[in-house]
Design a protein around this motif. Structure first.
Motif, PDB file in Angstrom:
ATOM      1  N   ILE A   1     -15.040  -5.043 -24.913  1.00 26.34           N
ATOM      2  CA  ILE A   1     -14.898  -4.718 -23.666  1.00 26.34           C
ATOM      3  C   ILE A   1     -14.390  -6.115 -22.958  1.00 26.34           C
ATOM      4  O   ILE A   1     -15.248  -7.030 -22.878  1.00 26.34           O
ATOM      5  CB  ILE A   1     -15.848  -3.933 -22.906  1.00 26.34           C
ATOM      6  N   GLY A   2     -13.593  -5.864 -21.868  1.00 28.11           N
ATOM      7  CA  GLY A   2     -13.081  -7.055 -21.134  1.00 28.11           C
ATOM      8  C   GLY A   2     -12.985  -6.553 -19.639  1.00 28.11           C
ATOM      9  O   GLY A   2     -12.624  -5.481 -19.309  1.00 28.11           O
ATOM     10  N   VAL A   3     -13.433  -7.097 -18.511  1.00 23.91           N
ATOM     11  CA  VAL A   3     -13.396  -6.528 -17.159  1.00 23.91           C
ATOM     12  C   VAL A   3     -12.748  -7.683 -16.335  1.00 23.91           C
ATOM     13  O   VAL A   3     -12.968  -8.837 -16.426  1.00 23.91           O
ATOM     14  CB  VAL A   3     -14.850  -6.297 -16.452  1.00 23.91           C
ATOM     15  N   ALA A   4     -11.546  -7.331 -15.714  1.00 22.74           N
ATOM     16  CA  ALA A   4     -10.959  -8.091 -14.828  1.00 22.74           C
ATOM     17  C   ALA A   4     -11.099  -7.605 -13.218  1.00 22.74           C
ATOM     18  O   ALA A   4     -11.304  -6.528 -13.158  1.00 22.74           O
ATOM     19  CB  ALA A   4      -9.569  -7.992 -14.884  1.00 22.74           C
ATOM     20  N   MET A   5     -11.713  -8.536 -12.518  1.00 29.61           N
ATOM     21  CA  MET A   5     -11.819  -8.160 -11.038  1.00 29.61           C
ATOM     22  C   MET A   5     -10.970  -8.987 -10.047  1.00 29.61           C
ATOM     23  O   MET A   5     -10.603 -10.057 -10.098  1.00 29.61           O
ATOM     24  CB  MET A   5     -13.373  -8.485 -10.641  1.00 29.61           C
ATOM     25  N   MET A   6     -10.381  -8.108  -9.100  1.00 31.51           N
ATOM     26  CA  MET A   6      -9.410  -8.829  -8.256  1.00 31.51           C
ATOM     27  C   MET A   6      -9.539  -8.067  -6.896  1.00 31.51           C
ATOM     28  O   MET A   6      -9.490  -6.829  -6.618  1.00 31.51           O
ATOM     29  CB  MET A   6      -8.015  -8.570  -8.827  1.00 31.51           C
ATOM     30  N   SER A   7      -9.450  -8.887  -5.884  1.00 32.78           N
ATOM     31  CA  SER A   7      -9.522  -8.429  -4.322  1.00 32.78           C
ATOM     32  C   SER A   7      -8.104  -8.321  -3.740  1.00 32.78           C
ATOM     33  O   SER A   7      -7.289  -8.909  -4.185  1.00 32.78           O
ATOM     34  CB  SER A   7     -10.315  -9.216  -3.487  1.00 32.78           C
ATOM     35  N   TYR A   8      -7.856  -7.263  -2.989  1.00 35.81           N
ATOM     36  CA  TYR A   8      -6.812  -6.969  -2.167  1.00 35.81           C
ATOM     37  C   TYR A   8      -6.913  -6.500  -0.913  1.00 35.81           C
ATOM     38  O   TYR A   8      -7.661  -5.551  -0.799  1.00 35.81           O
ATOM     39  CB  TYR A   8      -5.809  -6.161  -2.873  1.00 35.81           C
ATOM     40  N   HIS A   9      -6.788  -7.264   0.279  1.00 34.86           N
ATOM     41  CA  HIS A   9      -6.982  -6.825   1.306  1.00 34.86           C
ATOM     42  C   HIS A   9      -8.693  -6.465   1.592  1.00 34.86           C
ATOM     43  O   HIS A   9      -9.187  -7.406   1.491  1.00 34.86           O
ATOM     44  CB  HIS A   9      -6.182  -5.509   1.834  1.00 34.86           C
ATOM     45  N   ASP A  10      -8.735  -5.114   1.874  1.00 33.81           N
ATOM     46  CA  ASP A  10     -10.392  -4.862   1.943  1.00 33.81           C
ATOM     47  C   ASP A  10     -10.980  -4.098   0.766  1.00 33.81           C
ATOM     48  O   ASP A  10     -12.008  -3.470   1.024  1.00 33.81           O
ATOM     49  CB  ASP A  10     -10.323  -3.839   3.235  1.00 33.81           C
ATOM     50  N   ARG A  11     -10.465  -4.168  -0.479  1.00 34.58           N
ATOM     51  CA  ARG A  11     -10.908  -3.505  -1.435  1.00 34.58           C
ATOM     52  C   ARG A  11     -10.975  -4.707  -2.807  1.00 34.58           C
ATOM     53  O   ARG A  11     -10.271  -5.616  -2.858  1.00 34.58           O
ATOM     54  CB  ARG A  11     -10.086  -2.495  -1.961  1.00 34.58           C
TER      55      ARG A  11
END
Length: 471
Positions: free
Chosen positions: A407-417
């Motif tokens: 399992i791998g998790v990538a996290m990324m913000s964009y604007h307000d999310r």
């Protein structure tokens, strides 16, 4: 090798070697960009992409390797480059919802990129619900890390949306000068290590001990770690970035701490649902750390290292769990591992290419029993963007899995999310929807705890609402 070609860095090349060591692995990173429709026609799309890609030479280059890897692989112009080969189209079957798109993304990402061509693909996906369409961008990890990949959004976004100081993509300058010169340089440069590396040897040795211990000491066996197949699953979770920031402010944590606490809850629930007791040392996470200096923000390559930390899956209380995530990450950051990582990378850059290549392949074949999951976080664009005149609705990040990490998790913000992209082995980790739901629930329960803290009289501290889990 002819003049004008550029070496891959040792770190860039390592991603090729890890992929070569395991036939079940595709080491491409990517992103799904969901846009308002209608999608542009193929001619319009190729014309717009062609103009923008002209300023990014790497997208028209392929990898050339020397016999026996006696020198490092190099980038070379592809004389047969055909943009239409890399830009492909697909239409989702009904209903065209998130689950359908996630299934398509998993199929695209599990396939290896063809090394006879530049190492990227772009899929235009139509048929999404709500009149949307998507761009699935797939780039081999040897070409860029997550931060460099994110810079492409600033570059490819429609003009006028990004400030004039927005990054312009450039290439690292590491020229191949011929086989004889390059072999001599590889040998002599090991001797001439930077003075800073030599002076910091005590800290480097101390940090290296911690780093190696973290990499070789087995975690408590669980079903999260083991051999993987070729097929993948993919799912997404979405939370409010403002909520994550509010939680962090209330408890003295970073957004990354908050996100990892939510991931920890999801993995804890997964283990419990499988009937497994989540012990304290069951889940050691690999957390990429940017080593990119400010003046390298515009360079398309890899500038990262890793730190490893146990995620507190044994803790039931959400606030206690968040505080423990923060404490464990801070302990790792203060343990000289960063100096060790930087120095190891520096030495690898100067070591003979064949030695590093064979060493990485050997490590890739070892049945590591230490690191259980990957958790990577990249800050995305802060303002709404558009692409080809269409507003970008959201961005989903995609990370690969390898080295027995199921399992791998990538996290990324964009604007307000803040969006979490979960990649998992198809057969041994089918619960990606559960993980998505639990991540969102993890943020929701921390929001509730934050509301309680904000309403509590000043000076009264928060006490955990539960003890360490007993299973």
């Amino acid at each position: 090798m002819r003049d004008g070609m550029e070496y891959l860095s040792a770190l860039d090349a390592a991603f090729l070697e890890v992929e070569d060591a395991d036939p079940h692995v595709s080491l491409a990173i990517g992103a799904v960009t969901v846009l308002d429709g209608p999608a542009p026609g193929q001619a319009e799309l190729l014309s717009a992409l062609g103009e923008r890609l002209a300023a990014v030479p790497r997208f028209g280059q392929r990898v050339r390797r020397a016999p026996l890897d006696v020198i490092r692989p190099a980038w070379a112009d592809d004389p047969e480059f055909d943009l239409s080969y890399h830009v492909r189209r697909a239409a989702l079957p009904a209903p065209g919802d998130d689950a359908t798109l996630c299934c398509f993304v998993a199929r695209v990402m599990e396939q290896r990129l063809d090394r006879d061509h530049p190492l990227w693909e772009c899929w235009i996906v139509e048929g999404l619900t709500g009149g949307h369409w998507a761009v699935v961008m797939k780039v081999h990890h040897c070409l860029a890390d997550g931060i460099a990949g994110q810079r492409l959004y600033d570059f490819f976004a429609d003009q006028g949306q990004v400030q004039e100081s927005a990054p312009v993509i450039s290439m690292p300058q590491c020229r191949a000068r011929g086989l004889r010169h390059d072999i001599v340089d590889s040998v002599t440069s090991v001797v001439n290590l930077p003075l800073g590396v030599i002076r910091s040897l005590p800290d480097v040795i101390s940090g290296a001990q911690r780093l190696v211990t973290g990499l070789v000491r087995p975690s408590t066996p669980t079903s999260l770690l083991g051999p993987i197949g070729r097929a993948r699953r993919y799912s997404v979770a979405r939370v409010s970035l403002d909520d994550a920031r509010e939680i962090g402010a209330a408890f003295g944590a970073t957004v990354n701490d908050v996100a990892l606490a939510a991931v920890t809850r999801a993995l804890r629930t997964l283990l419990i649902n499988r009937g497994e007791h989540p012990p304290a040392d069951a889940v050691r996470a690999m957390v990429p750390v940017s080593m990119r200096p400010g003046d390298a923000g515009r360079v398309l390559d890899n500038r990262l290292s890793i730190m490893t930390a146990h995620l507190p899956v044994e803790i039931a209380d959400p606030v206690h769990r968040l505080n423990e995530v923060r404490a464990r990450l801070n302990a790792v950051k203060s343990g000289h591992e960063s100096e060790a990582r930087a120095s190891i990378i520096t030495i690898a850059e100067r070591a003979p290419s064949a030695l590093i290549s064979w060493l990485v392949r050997l490590i890739g074949r070892l049945p590591q029993r230490s690191i259980v999951t990957l958790a990577t976080n990249v800050r995305g664009p802060d303002v709404p963007l558009s692409l080809f005149g269409r507003p970008i609705v959201e961005i989903w990040p995609i990370a690969p899995i390898a080295l027995r990490l199921r399992i791998g998790v990538a996290m990324m913000s964009y604007h307000d999310r803040l969006t979490f992209g979960i990649t998992a082995d198809y057969r041994t980790a089918p619960e990606t929807t559960l993980l998505s739901t639990e991540i969102e629930s993890g943020i929701a329960e921390l929001v509730q705890a934050t509301r309680l803290v904000l309403r509590r009289p000043r000076g009264e501290s928060h006490a955990p609402t539960g003890d360490i889990a007993t299973g």
